[in-house]
Every structure is written in C-alpha cells, then in structure tokens.
Design a protein around this motif. Structure first.
Motif, PDB file in Angstrom:
ATOM      1  N   ILE A  93      42.292  38.334  40.503  1.00  0.00           N
ATOM      2  CA  ILE A  93      41.685  39.355  39.639  1.00  0.00           C
ATOM      3  C   ILE A  93      41.586  40.692  40.357  1.00  0.00           C
ATOM      4  O   ILE A  93      41.610  40.765  41.581  1.00  0.00           O
ATOM      5  N   MET A  94      41.435  41.747  39.558  1.00  0.00           N
ATOM      6  CA  MET A  94      41.221  43.092  40.088  1.00  0.00           C
ATOM      7  C   MET A  94      39.732  43.403  40.119  1.00  0.00           C
ATOM      8  O   MET A  94      38.994  43.107  39.190  1.00  0.00           O
ATOM      9  N   LEU A  95      39.293  43.991  41.204  1.00  0.00           N
ATOM     10  CA  LEU A  95      37.934  44.477  41.380  1.00  0.00           C
ATOM     11  C   LEU A  95      38.000  45.892  41.943  1.00  0.00           C
ATOM     12  O   LEU A  95      38.957  46.235  42.627  1.00  0.00           O
TER      13      LEU A  95
ATOM     14  N   TYR B  17      42.855  43.608  44.708  1.00  0.00           N
ATOM     15  CA  TYR B  17      43.274  42.430  43.941  1.00  0.00           C
ATOM     16  C   TYR B  17      43.130  41.198  44.826  1.00  0.00           C
ATOM     17  O   TYR B  17      43.795  41.075  45.860  1.00  0.00           O
ATOM     18  N   VAL B  18      42.230  40.285  44.440  1.00  0.00           N
ATOM     19  CA  VAL B  18      41.917  39.117  45.256  1.00  0.00           C
ATOM     20  C   VAL B  18      41.772  37.884  44.371  1.00  0.00           C
ATOM     21  O   VAL B  18      41.720  37.975  43.144  1.00  0.00           O
ATOM     22  N   SER B  19      41.693  36.727  45.017  1.00  0.00           N
ATOM     23  CA  SER B  19      41.465  35.478  44.294  1.00  0.00           C
ATOM     24  C   SER B  19      39.971  35.260  44.130  1.00  0.00           C
ATOM     25  O   SER B  19      39.193  35.414  45.080  1.00  0.00           O
ATOM     26  N   PHE B  20      39.563  34.923  42.911  1.00  0.00           N
ATOM     27  CA  PHE B  20      38.150  34.718  42.597  1.00  0.00           C
ATOM     28  C   PHE B  20      38.046  33.485  41.707  1.00  0.00           C
ATOM     29  O   PHE B  20      38.548  33.482  40.589  1.00  0.00           O
TER      30      PHE B  20
ATOM     31  N   LYS C 151      40.352  41.273  35.843  1.00  0.00           N
ATOM     32  CA  LYS C 151      41.566  41.114  35.046  1.00  0.00           C
ATOM     33  C   LYS C 151      42.702  40.566  35.917  1.00  0.00           C
ATOM     34  O   LYS C 151      42.946  41.054  37.020  1.00  0.00           O
ATOM     35  N   ASN C 152      43.379  39.546  35.379  1.00  0.00           N
ATOM     36  CA  ASN C 152      44.540  38.968  36.046  1.00  0.00           C
ATOM     37  C   ASN C 152      45.787  39.754  35.665  1.00  0.00           C
ATOM     38  O   ASN C 152      45.997  40.065  34.488  1.00  0.00           O
TER      39      ASN C 152
ATOM     40  N   PHE D  69      47.711  49.430  34.145  1.00  0.00           N
ATOM     41  CA  PHE D  69      47.896  50.266  32.961  1.00  0.00           C
ATOM     42  C   PHE D  69      48.505  49.455  31.820  1.00  0.00           C
ATOM     43  O   PHE D  69      48.071  49.547  30.662  1.00  0.00           O
ATOM     44  N   GLY D  70      49.534  48.683  32.135  1.00  0.00           N
ATOM     45  CA  GLY D  70      50.219  47.910  31.102  1.00  0.00           C
ATOM     46  C   GLY D  70      49.288  46.961  30.372  1.00  0.00           C
ATOM     47  O   GLY D  70      49.389  46.792  29.144  1.00  0.00           O
ATOM     48  N   LEU D  71      48.362  46.349  31.102  1.00  0.00           N
ATOM     49  CA  LEU D  71      47.413  45.427  30.480  1.00  0.00           C
ATOM     50  C   LEU D  71      46.307  46.167  29.733  1.00  0.00           C
ATOM     51  O   LEU D  71      46.032  45.889  28.566  1.00  0.00           O
TER      52      LEU D  71
END
Length: 305
Positions: free
Chosen positions: A190-192, A182-185, A156-157, A140-142
């Motif tokens: 990042i969020m997926l 939330y995983v490493s890509f 999004k990171n 939300f903040g981002l």
C-alpha cells in the motif's frame, strides 16, 4: 512537432513511443491500474525548450487535465514545474529513489526541497524502483479514476509498483519530509501517507478543487439559463439554492460533513445601493467541516479471567 497528444490506451502510446522510452513506461504503469483510466495526455518539449517553458504551451493547447508528471528527475525541472502547478488548480506528482531521502538530517533531496517551498499541490514518493516504474503515474492512474475527493490516497494498492522494506527510522524521516512511500501492510502493498509536500492530504486538495469548480459551474449555469435573475430576495434565493446544491453534492462525495453545512445570504434590503447598481450580490457565505478520513485507530481494551 506535435506539442501535445491524447492517447486512449497503452497500444496507442506504443504507436508513438517505443517500450524503451520513459513515456511508454510511465503510460504502462498508469494504464495498469484497476479501474483503468481511459486517457492520458503526453506533451513535449520542442527543440531546446526547458520543461518550464514547454509546460505553459502544453496547457495553452490542451488544458483538459488535472494530474501532472514529468519524466525528468532533475531537481531544477521538478521545482520549476511544481511552482507552475502551484498557481493552478492541478496536482503534480514526482518520485525519487535518492537514498538521501531516508537519511536523517539530509536536506539536499527533492522531498525536502519541495517541503521547504511549501508546495501544497505537489506530492513526492520515495521508491527504490522509481526510475523504471514511475509510481506517481500508477497513483494518478488509480486515484484520478475515482470521484474527486471521495477517496483517501493512502492505503491504496498499485499495480506495477514494487514495495520497499523500510525501517521505523526510515518511515520517520520520510514522514518528517511529508514524503509518501510504498510498503507492505498486513500482507498487502500500500501507499502511505497520502500527503502533499506541505503536509495536506491529497484528497482534501482534490475535493476542495472539485467543490470550487462545481460551485462556480452551478452559479454560472443559473446565470446562463435564466433570462434574468432579479435582484430581489427571490433572485437571491436562486443563488442560495445553487450554493446549497453544490455543498450537498460535496457531502455525498464525503468531501464535507453534511451536518455542518451552513449557508447565509443577505436580505435585499440590506444590500447597498452601490452593490445593487453594480448588480453585484455581496456576502454570500457558507461554512462546512471537512469529512476527512480515518487513517489510524487507537483501541484500548481489558481482558480478564
């Protein structure tokens, strides 16, 4: 006894909630994003109120908010607030560390229950550090610091959120439940996939909410700032102009495709006497296609000697 209070930064939150409270932890994650949001509202359940009882009272006292989260992980609380938010033009975010969320065939976890309820305004995040980190607050903040609908919520990171290591099967189960993760890509966390519990992309919901509000505001301003808009083709043209202006602004935000915009209004001679007597303009219509976003790419190529 304060029902709801506005805070302009973490230091203001810390003056009321110490760093061991979930309110402080959620606010810390929320304000840690870049660009940093400039305010947050924190509402309270007073006495023995449930979240479902307190939420409408909070909104009645201060309705100047769009994103909603609670610090409870009790399913009954989450489902109750999800139902209330579903009836409003707002978004509700939740997170869960329940391992059942990545268990194939399990239907007892909150992600499945939100999907089963067809919640189109609630998103769920699976994260093994959900309880202390509140990844929904970070998201939300981002994203609420960006122009509504202008950015996809995927890829999004997030600052202050820990990425999980998930197997292909884990991701398949999460996607089947429309749960985000939330995983490493490519070396970046990042969020997926940026979806609501019903399966719609969050940026679509947010973009159409913005368009609805913007369109209403433009038409209302035309009525308020004119002594009178005559019920003539010229007056109908004023309304048509407001609709086109709003749609063009939505296209500038990449909410809709500018090349697909179509607006139609009636000729005053085709409007019934009853509608003209009631001063009601019918059949103002528009069409447009969502701009959408590219999330996956298929590349085919041939390399020869």
């Amino acid at each position: 006894t304060v029902r709801v209070q506005e805070f302009g930064g973490l230091s203001e939150v810390a003056a009321v909630f110490n760093d061991t409270t979930p309110e402080h932890k959620a606010a810390s994650t929320y304000f840690a994003q870049s660009p940093k949001p400039n305010k947050v509202l924190i509402g309270q359940c007073l006495g023995n109120e449930t979240y479902a009882v307190a939420y409408p009272k909070i909104a009645l006292e201060n309705s100047n908010f769009y994103g909603v989260m609670i610090v409870s992980d009790v399913q009954a609380d989450i489902l109750a607030i999800a139902a209330l938010v579903e009836a409003e033009n707002r978004l509700f975010g939740v997170s869960s560390l329940d391992p059942k969320t990545i268990t194939s065939g399990d239907v007892s976890h909150i992600a499945n229950k939100l999907k089963a309820a067809n919640n189109n305004r609630t998103f769920c995040i699976y994260n093994t550090a959900a309880a202390p980190n509140f990844p929904e607050a970070a998201w939300f903040g981002l994203m609420l610091s960006k122009d509504a609908g202008s950015a996809t919520w995927a890829y999004k990171n997030l600052n202050g959120v820990t990425a999980d290591k998930l197997t292909t099967d884990n991701r398949t189960v999460l996607s089947a439940n429309n749960a985000n993760y939330y995983v490493s890509f490519g070396g970046v966390d990042i969020m997926l996939d940026g979806k609501t519990a019903k399966g719609e992309f969050i940026d679509v919901i947010m973009g159409l909410d913005w368009l609805t509000f913007n369109l209403q505001a433009k038409v209302a301003n035309a009525l308020l700032n004119s002594d009178k808009i005559p019920f003539t083709n010229a007056g109908i043209g004023v309304i048509e102009s407001m609709v086109r202006n709003s749609l063009n602004e939505a296209a500038e935000r990449n909410i809709i495709d500018a090349t697909t915009i179509k607006v139609s209004v009636p000729d005053v001679r085709d409007v019934s006497v009853e509608s003209r007597t009631a001063r009601t303009l019918p059949n103002v219509k528009f069409e447009a296609r969502l701009a959408g976003a590219i999330h996956k790419i298929v590349i085919n190529g041939t390399v020869t000697v």
